[in-house]
Design an enzyme around this catalytic site. Structure first.
Site, PDB file in Angstrom:
ATOM      1  N   LYS A 185       0.349   2.457  10.010  1.00 34.52           N
ATOM      2  CA  LYS A 185      -0.981   2.959  10.373  1.00 34.52           C
ATOM      3  C   LYS A 185      -1.037   3.004  11.892  1.00 34.52           C
ATOM      4  O   LYS A 185      -0.367   2.223  12.577  1.00 34.52           O
ATOM      5  CB  LYS A 185      -2.056   1.976   9.897  1.00 34.52           C
ATOM      6  CG  LYS A 185      -2.099   1.815   8.388  1.00 34.52           C
ATOM      7  CD  LYS A 185      -3.046   2.796   7.772  1.00 34.52           C
ATOM      8  CE  LYS A 185      -3.194   2.603   6.295  1.00 34.52           C
ATOM      9  NZ  LYS A 185      -3.551   3.848   5.604  1.00 34.52           N
TER      10      LYS A 185
ATOM     11  N   ASP B 135       0.812  -1.219   0.000  1.00 37.43           N
ATOM     12  CA  ASP B 135       0.000   0.000   0.000  1.00 37.43           C
ATOM     13  C   ASP B 135       0.849   1.274   0.000  1.00 37.43           C
ATOM     14  O   ASP B 135       0.481   2.263  -0.628  1.00 37.43           O
ATOM     15  CB  ASP B 135      -0.915  -0.024   1.246  1.00 37.43           C
ATOM     16  CG  ASP B 135      -1.907   1.130   1.255  1.00 37.43           C
ATOM     17  OD1 ASP B 135      -2.517   1.390   0.204  1.00 37.43           O
ATOM     18  OD2 ASP B 135      -2.070   1.781   2.310  1.00 37.43           O
TER      19      ASP B 135
ATOM     20  N   HIS C 260       4.597   5.112  -2.855  1.00 37.85           N
ATOM     21  CA  HIS C 260       4.963   6.419  -2.293  1.00 37.85           C
ATOM     22  C   HIS C 260       6.389   6.450  -1.732  1.00 37.85           C
ATOM     23  O   HIS C 260       7.158   7.364  -1.982  1.00 37.85           O
ATOM     24  CB  HIS C 260       4.013   6.817  -1.159  1.00 37.85           C
ATOM     25  CG  HIS C 260       2.562   6.672  -1.496  1.00 37.85           C
ATOM     26  ND1 HIS C 260       2.056   6.953  -2.732  1.00 37.85           N
ATOM     27  CD2 HIS C 260       1.496   6.271  -0.751  1.00 37.85           C
ATOM     28  CE1 HIS C 260       0.740   6.747  -2.740  1.00 37.85           C
ATOM     29  NE2 HIS C 260       0.386   6.322  -1.540  1.00 37.85           N
TER      30      HIS C 260
HETATM   31  C1  BG6 Z   1      -2.890   5.918   0.001  1.00 35.82           C
HETATM   32  C2  BG6 Z   1      -2.985   4.655   0.795  1.00 35.82           C
HETATM   33  O1  BG6 Z   1      -2.215   5.692  -1.199  1.00 35.82           O
HETATM   34  O2  BG6 Z   1      -2.198   6.900   0.754  1.00 35.82           O
HETATM   35  C3  BG6 Z   1      -3.666   4.904   2.126  1.00 35.82           C
HETATM   36  O3  BG6 Z   1      -3.731   3.682   0.063  1.00 35.82           O
HETATM   37  C4  BG6 Z   1      -2.978   6.016   2.867  1.00 35.82           C
HETATM   38  O4  BG6 Z   1      -3.666   3.726   2.917  1.00 35.82           O
HETATM   39  C5  BG6 Z   1      -2.828   7.236   1.975  1.00 35.82           C
HETATM   40  O5  BG6 Z   1      -3.755   6.332   4.009  1.00 35.82           O
HETATM   41  C6  BG6 Z   1      -1.967   8.286   2.649  1.00 35.82           C
HETATM   42  O6  BG6 Z   1      -2.014   9.452   1.886  1.00 35.82           O
HETATM   43  P1  BG6 Z   1      -1.767  10.855   2.566  1.00 35.82           P
HETATM   44  O7  BG6 Z   1      -1.766  11.815   1.431  1.00 35.82           O
HETATM   45  O8  BG6 Z   1      -2.894  11.074   3.534  1.00 35.82           O
HETATM   46  O9  BG6 Z   1      -0.453  10.742   3.269  1.00 35.82           O
END
Ligand code: BG6
Length: 511
Positions: free
Chosen positions: A355, A254, A259
């Site tokens: 998380k 995920d 990211h």
């Molecule tokens: C998403 C994930 O790509 O990014 C989520 O699937 C996560 O699980 C989210 O919560 C986090 O994004 P941001 O922009 O809130 O850091």
């Protein structure tokens, strides 16, 4: 937008002229459309970056009329909008059609609608198909679009037909390659826009400018001066209502595969020859290919996975709705990544994401080496703090530089001085959501901030052996080095994850 002149002198902006696009959103009745896509498109409209002739077609299985769709959007968006009339003007450019994604009639109806919208327009608008649906539907929608001829471009590639996709792009190397093959049966790579919303975040975009538009960083951006780099993406939320997806994904898929590795490549890649999409993505690919494969026989020295347990008013992961009572899905990963090239040889990159951690914070911290010798005796080199450059991605986008400095006064006192810069100090409340930038680029046909297929494959090639090893071990067996560690919701992850930097004489940064 007002920029404080004392911060910015000599602005050079690349002027943008929006081009007409018809944006077709599949999954238009869903959460992503109302929460992210429409507000981002509306902000582009407000900023005059949405061409006057552009239109939005929402498409989903839910039967409703255009008026109802607009009303729903108005209800969801109006609380954040200053000028309701402006929102109404924007919504007048939106229409809706419903239909099953497996039903060819949906696509022929769409074709008629598009032809009606495009009739007599000169130039003929481009089409940007946005698949805001579960990824499992890509395999249905993309071939159907192709079969109906909706993605066909003329030889010169204009007007273009682009398809924007949300992750996940597969769940391991094999499935990613299969998905890729299927997409390429209908589309060329030039037509595929794979979104990683982190690439639209202000500080993430700034990494390249910081590194390649200044001379002061490049000479020290290597293993001679940098001791270690820490990349953290911590979230305080749990899995919200996404158990169905998360149970199959877990944190490595995920957050890490996309990211985290994208941020790592921006920090560590070489300078591209130009600021053009493929030149940038070539460098990212080279970097990901230079990451040392994780040694599976010593995995726990390099990667620790964890899952949150209950604490105070917060539920355990296994008690979340839709999660199996014996789930072994990881909600935390801490890792050490080594890059085998001249620039980074010997520099550990510690990466963690989870998380239900202490608070929401994403940052990249570059910790420099301490001076080899101190002339400020009796303060020795070992007494000094390392210089540290922190790029805060969220919540307070900005950067800070911690250096050694003399404390004012007659005595010789040295201390750590932090110079802090926050974007919101100059932008005030004028925030830009990552989706704004990404949608704008998709509408302009600029792929720089979108992920290329070979970069996705390289990241899966790196992580698939880890996922397979985890699958092969009993996650609950405490004797197994790969077992799933527990951590309390609201803490900073499993205690055992501390051993990763500790092994090299470092610590995770306190956040
Ligand atoms: C998403 C994930 O790509 O990014 C989520 O699937 C996560 O699980 C989210 O919560 C986090 O994004 P941001 O922009 O809130 O850091």
């Amino acid at each position: 937008m007002t920029l404080n002149d004392s911060y910015w002198q000599g602005n050079y902006c690349v002027e943008i002229s929006p081009v007409p696009n018809i944006i077709i959103i599949f999954g238009a009745s869903g959460d992503l459309t109302a929460r992210k896509l429409m507000p981002a498109l509306f902000n582009l409209y407000r900023r005059k970056l949405f061409h006057d002739k552009s239109r939005i077609v929402g498409c989903a299985r839910t039967a409703m009329k255009t008026e109802e769709f607009r009303n729903r959007l108005r209800d969801k968006m109006s609380k954040d909008v200053e000028d309701p009339a402006e929102l109404d003007e924007f919504l007048s450019k939106v229409c809706y059609m419903h239909g099953g994604y497996q039903d060819q009639a949906t696509y022929s109806n769409l074709q008629h609608l598009l032809e009606k919208l495009e009739k007599d327009q000169s130039p003929v608008p481009n089409r940007t198909f946005y698949l805001a649906t579960p990824a499992s539907l890509y395999e249905e929608i993309v071939p159907m679009l192709g079969r109906q001829g909706l993605t066909e471009e003329c030889y010169a590639g204009e007007p273009w037909r682009h398809v924007v996709l949300e992750k996940p792009f597969g769940h391991d190397l094999k499935s990613a390659e299969m998905l890729d093959m299927l997409l390429h049966e209908t589309l060329s790579e030039r037509q595929i826009y794979r979104i990683d919303h982190y690439l639209g975040k202000e500080t993430v975009q700034n990494i390249m400018m910081l590194r390649f538009a200044n001379v002061i960083f490049e000479p020290v951006w290597n293993n001679r001066y940098i001791d270690n780099v820490q990349i953290t993406v911590a979230e305080d939320i749990g899995i919200e209502n996404r158990a169905g997806y998360y149970e199959k994904a877990g944190l490595l898929r995920d957050m890490f595969q996309n990211h985290m590795l994208e941020m790592l490549s921006l920090v560590a890649m070489e300078m591209p020859s130009t600021f053009e999409a493929n030149a940038v993505r070539d460098e990212k690919l080279k970097l990901i290919n230079s990451i040392r494969p994780f040694p599976i026989d010593q995995l726990s020295k390099y990667m620790i996975r964890g899952q949150y347990t209950a604490s105070d008013d917060k539920k355990a992961y296994r008690d979340e709705d839709g999660v199996r009572a014996d789930s072994t899905t990881e909600t935390f990963v801490g890792a050490k990544v080594m890059i085998d090239n001249w620039r980074w040889h010997g520099v550990p990159f510690y990466m963690r994401s989870g998380k239900r951690l202490g608070r929401k914070v994403s940052e990249i911290a570059i910790q420099f080496k301490t001076v080899p010798y101190s002339i400020f005796q009796p303060i020795s080199a070992r007494d000094m703090q390392p210089d540290i450059l922190v790029l805060t991605v969220q919540p307070d986008e900005g950067m800070s530089l911690g250096i050694q400095a003399k404390q004012p006064g007659p005595k010789l006192c040295m201390g750590n001085l932090t110079m802090d810069f926050k974007y919101n100090s100059i932008l005030g409340n004028e925030s830009h959501d990552a989706y704004e930038r990404l949608l704008l680029d998709a509408m302009l046909g600029d792929q720089t901030l979108f992920i290329r297929s070979d970069v996705i494959a390289a990241s899966w090639r790196l992580l698939t052996p880890v996922l397979e090893a985890w699958d092969g071990f009993d996650a609950n067996n405490l004797d197994c080095p790969c077992h799933l560690r527990n951590y309390s919701a609201g803490s900073w992850g499993p205690k055992d994850a501390d051993s990763i930097p500790k092994h090299d004489g470092f610590k995770w940064r306190k956040l």
